[in-house]
Design a protein around this motif. Sequence first.
Motif, PDB file in Angstrom:
ATOM      1  N   PHE A 141      38.795  45.919  28.477  1.00  0.00           N
ATOM      2  CA  PHE A 141      39.254  44.761  28.223  1.00  0.00           C
ATOM      3  C   PHE A 141      39.465  44.441  26.690  1.00  0.00           C
ATOM      4  O   PHE A 141      38.590  44.021  26.152  1.00  0.00           O
ATOM      5  CB  PHE A 141      38.364  43.591  28.831  1.00  0.00           C
ATOM      6  CG  PHE A 141      39.165  42.293  29.057  1.00  0.00           C
ATOM      7  CD1 PHE A 141      40.077  42.181  30.077  1.00  0.00           C
ATOM      8  CD2 PHE A 141      38.923  41.044  28.224  1.00  0.00           C
ATOM      9  CE1 PHE A 141      40.841  40.959  30.312  1.00  0.00           C
ATOM     10  CE2 PHE A 141      39.548  39.927  28.544  1.00  0.00           C
ATOM     11  CZ  PHE A 141      40.787  39.991  29.525  1.00  0.00           C
ATOM     12  N   GLY A 142      40.933  44.534  26.452  1.00  0.00           N
ATOM     13  CA  GLY A 142      41.175  44.406  25.088  1.00  0.00           C
ATOM     14  C   GLY A 142      42.562  44.864  25.052  1.00  0.00           C
ATOM     15  O   GLY A 142      43.261  45.600  25.923  1.00  0.00           O
ATOM     16  N   PRO A 143      43.158  44.424  23.654  1.00  0.00           N
ATOM     17  CA  PRO A 143      44.489  44.990  23.615  1.00  0.00           C
ATOM     18  C   PRO A 143      45.009  46.506  23.338  1.00  0.00           C
ATOM     19  O   PRO A 143      45.893  46.998  23.264  1.00  0.00           O
ATOM     20  CB  PRO A 143      45.030  43.987  22.422  1.00  0.00           C
ATOM     21  CG  PRO A 143      43.837  43.970  21.580  1.00  0.00           C
ATOM     22  CD  PRO A 143      42.781  43.738  22.655  1.00  0.00           C
ATOM     23  N   SER A 144      43.924  47.144  23.023  1.00  0.00           N
ATOM     24  CA  SER A 144      43.874  48.607  22.751  1.00  0.00           C
ATOM     25  C   SER A 144      42.580  49.256  22.846  1.00  0.00           C
ATOM     26  O   SER A 144      41.667  48.595  23.205  1.00  0.00           O
ATOM     27  CB  SER A 144      44.191  48.921  21.138  1.00  0.00           C
ATOM     28  OG  SER A 144      43.296  48.526  20.416  1.00  0.00           O
ATOM     29  N   THR A 145      42.644  50.676  22.805  1.00  0.00           N
ATOM     30  CA  THR A 145      41.541  51.392  23.080  1.00  0.00           C
ATOM     31  C   THR A 145      40.618  51.186  22.139  1.00  0.00           C
ATOM     32  O   THR A 145      39.493  51.763  22.261  1.00  0.00           O
ATOM     33  CB  THR A 145      41.746  52.862  23.432  1.00  0.00           C
ATOM     34  OG1 THR A 145      42.540  53.417  22.023  1.00  0.00           O
ATOM     35  CG2 THR A 145      42.562  53.165  24.634  1.00  0.00           C
ATOM     36  N   GLN A 146      40.788  50.657  21.037  1.00  0.00           N
ATOM     37  CA  GLN A 146      40.101  50.497  19.607  1.00  0.00           C
ATOM     38  C   GLN A 146      39.427  49.260  19.748  1.00  0.00           C
ATOM     39  O   GLN A 146      38.475  48.910  19.228  1.00  0.00           O
ATOM     40  CB  GLN A 146      40.677  51.020  18.440  1.00  0.00           C
ATOM     41  CG  GLN A 146      40.915  52.234  18.076  1.00  0.00           C
ATOM     42  CD  GLN A 146      42.055  52.927  18.955  1.00  0.00           C
ATOM     43  OE1 GLN A 146      43.127  52.306  18.959  1.00  0.00           O
ATOM     44  NE2 GLN A 146      41.983  54.240  19.242  1.00  0.00           N
ATOM     45  N   VAL A 147      40.031  48.246  20.195  1.00  0.00           N
ATOM     46  CA  VAL A 147      39.556  46.551  20.093  1.00  0.00           C
ATOM     47  C   VAL A 147      39.305  46.141  21.538  1.00  0.00           C
ATOM     48  O   VAL A 147      40.435  46.318  22.605  1.00  0.00           O
ATOM     49  CB  VAL A 147      40.792  45.875  19.364  1.00  0.00           C
ATOM     50  CG1 VAL A 147      40.290  44.380  19.527  1.00  0.00           C
ATOM     51  CG2 VAL A 147      41.231  46.363  18.163  1.00  0.00           C
ATOM     52  N   GLY A 148      38.352  45.549  21.786  1.00  0.00           N
ATOM     53  CA  GLY A 148      37.867  45.245  23.229  1.00  0.00           C
ATOM     54  C   GLY A 148      36.501  45.340  23.388  1.00  0.00           C
ATOM     55  O   GLY A 148      35.598  45.836  22.407  1.00  0.00           O
ATOM     56  N   GLU A 149      36.055  45.550  24.699  1.00  0.00           N
ATOM     57  CA  GLU A 149      34.747  45.886  25.152  1.00  0.00           C
ATOM     58  C   GLU A 149      34.935  46.132  26.700  1.00  0.00           C
ATOM     59  O   GLU A 149      35.687  46.146  27.352  1.00  0.00           O
ATOM     60  CB  GLU A 149      33.779  44.593  24.890  1.00  0.00           C
ATOM     61  CG  GLU A 149      34.091  43.361  26.075  1.00  0.00           C
ATOM     62  CD  GLU A 149      33.308  42.194  25.604  1.00  0.00           C
ATOM     63  OE1 GLU A 149      32.042  42.364  25.460  1.00  0.00           O
ATOM     64  OE2 GLU A 149      33.673  41.193  25.712  1.00  0.00           O
ATOM     65  N   LEU A 150      33.609  46.815  27.077  1.00  0.00           N
ATOM     66  CA  LEU A 150      33.473  47.753  28.181  1.00  0.00           C
ATOM     67  C   LEU A 150      32.946  46.305  29.212  1.00  0.00           C
ATOM     68  O   LEU A 150      31.973  45.734  28.796  1.00  0.00           O
ATOM     69  CB  LEU A 150      32.524  48.787  28.236  1.00  0.00           C
ATOM     70  CG  LEU A 150      32.414  49.619  29.664  1.00  0.00           C
ATOM     71  CD1 LEU A 150      33.792  50.181  29.967  1.00  0.00           C
ATOM     72  CD2 LEU A 150      31.252  50.599  29.483  1.00  0.00           C
ATOM     73  N   CYS A 151      33.783  46.179  30.433  1.00  0.00           N
ATOM     74  CA  CYS A 151      33.406  45.056  31.226  1.00  0.00           C
ATOM     75  C   CYS A 151      33.233  45.693  32.677  1.00  0.00           C
ATOM     76  O   CYS A 151      33.684  46.849  32.968  1.00  0.00           O
ATOM     77  CB  CYS A 151      34.262  43.890  31.094  1.00  0.00           C
ATOM     78  SG  CYS A 151      34.475  43.376  29.516  1.00  0.00           S
ATOM     79  N   TYR A 152      33.005  44.761  33.558  1.00  0.00           N
ATOM     80  CA  TYR A 152      33.186  45.207  35.029  1.00  0.00           C
ATOM     81  C   TYR A 152      34.380  44.597  35.589  1.00  0.00           C
ATOM     82  O   TYR A 152      34.984  43.488  34.961  1.00  0.00           O
ATOM     83  CB  TYR A 152      31.749  44.638  35.831  1.00  0.00           C
ATOM     84  CG  TYR A 152      30.716  45.166  35.730  1.00  0.00           C
ATOM     85  CD1 TYR A 152      30.311  46.522  35.934  1.00  0.00           C
ATOM     86  CD2 TYR A 152      29.637  44.399  34.877  1.00  0.00           C
ATOM     87  CE1 TYR A 152      29.032  47.033  35.287  1.00  0.00           C
ATOM     88  CE2 TYR A 152      28.184  45.071  34.584  1.00  0.00           C
ATOM     89  CZ  TYR A 152      28.256  46.348  34.817  1.00  0.00           C
ATOM     90  OH  TYR A 152      27.138  47.028  34.634  1.00  0.00           O
ATOM     91  N   ALA A 153      35.171  45.191  36.397  1.00  0.00           N
ATOM     92  CA  ALA A 153      36.352  44.707  37.030  1.00  0.00           C
ATOM     93  C   ALA A 153      35.868  44.031  38.491  1.00  0.00           C
ATOM     94  O   ALA A 153      35.451  44.503  39.530  1.00  0.00           O
ATOM     95  CB  ALA A 153      37.295  45.913  37.162  1.00  0.00           C
ATOM     96  N   ASP A 154      36.871  42.906  39.087  1.00  0.00           N
ATOM     97  CA  ASP A 154      36.746  42.505  40.237  1.00  0.00           C
ATOM     98  C   ASP A 154      37.917  41.434  40.307  1.00  0.00           C
ATOM     99  O   ASP A 154      38.851  41.608  39.464  1.00  0.00           O
ATOM    100  CB  ASP A 154      35.520  41.430  40.141  1.00  0.00           C
ATOM    101  CG  ASP A 154      35.079  41.161  41.693  1.00  0.00           C
ATOM    102  OD1 ASP A 154      35.573  41.803  42.717  1.00  0.00           O
ATOM    103  OD2 ASP A 154      34.302  40.131  41.902  1.00  0.00           O
ATOM    104  N   LYS A 155      38.243  40.814  41.545  1.00  0.00           N
ATOM    105  CA  LYS A 155      39.269  40.134  41.794  1.00  0.00           C
ATOM    106  C   LYS A 155      39.047  38.604  42.294  1.00  0.00           C
ATOM    107  O   LYS A 155      37.770  38.662  42.795  1.00  0.00           O
ATOM    108  CB  LYS A 155      40.210  40.893  42.931  1.00  0.00           C
ATOM    109  CG  LYS A 155      40.801  42.083  42.784  1.00  0.00           C
ATOM    110  CD  LYS A 155      41.453  42.573  44.006  1.00  0.00           C
ATOM    111  CE  LYS A 155      42.193  43.761  43.470  1.00  0.00           C
ATOM    112  NZ  LYS A 155      42.993  44.457  44.768  1.00  0.00           N
ATOM    113  N   THR A 156      39.682  37.640  41.938  1.00  0.00           N
ATOM    114  CA  THR A 156      39.317  36.335  42.444  1.00  0.00           C
ATOM    115  C   THR A 156      40.565  35.630  42.953  1.00  0.00           C
ATOM    116  O   THR A 156      41.707  35.942  42.728  1.00  0.00           O
ATOM    117  CB  THR A 156      38.600  35.633  41.065  1.00  0.00           C
ATOM    118  OG1 THR A 156      38.281  34.337  41.505  1.00  0.00           O
ATOM    119  CG2 THR A 156      39.699  35.386  40.217  1.00  0.00           C
TER     120      THR A 156
END
Length: 264
Positions: A141-156
Amino acid sequence: MQSDTIKQPWWHPLELDLNDCWHHRLGSLNIYLQRQAQQWLMAHEYTTELPKDSQFHSPVKMIPSHLSCQRFLFKQSPAACQLIPRLMDRPVVVKTLQPVILPPNEQGTFYISSPVSVQLKLLPDLLLHTIPVQRLSDTWFGPSTQVGELCYADKTHARHARTELPQRPHRAITPVTIYNSSSQLLTIDKISIPVPYLALYAMPDGNLWTDPVTLRHEGIQALAHFDTGKLNAIDAAQAELLSAPLVKPERHNLFRAFTDMFHD
């Protein structure tokens, strides 16, 4: 051993006689537990079928033969076990089924649920295993592969009214208030919920709730100021605290809550 399906909340302790076997269903997750004289057996599987009852636990004759069991050995097996809900250890990025748009200087509150994990404990305090109630994929989750963090994905559904919330005791509901303090439309199709910063509560109706979250977007590098609040007085009077936050947020913390959300 009781003979009928138990309707009490699934996180209450349960005592098994020797050779008792129990089936617990939490959403798409099925957990099987069996107590024997010198061991506990545990197996689990996910089903792709939509369950009619999102939660039940009841006695069965045996663990299904197609499942592989984990064996926990004892001189004499303890009698009591407990399934304990816990929030995920990383933020959960939820994709809204429909984009939500906030004009400048507007705010909105949404009730967003995320799946929990289940800790299997033998009482008084022996942790055997932790299982997520839903298979979640990893997402960056972030604007690039260098900026952001690893998260879990879901729907809502990002429901806007509390009265619309379904009974889903295997998911935790987070009230999220979003302030758009920027001069642009804020279009939200994904939002990251910082669940490691939140406490988890059980409510009398059997649902799980977290601390509320406030996100204030100011249009600066896609970061939002976030604060964790407290349950309102009515909810707090009825709530049972199940777990404290995994991480303590810093004051005036910045959090990457939105991506790809601007329209001129």
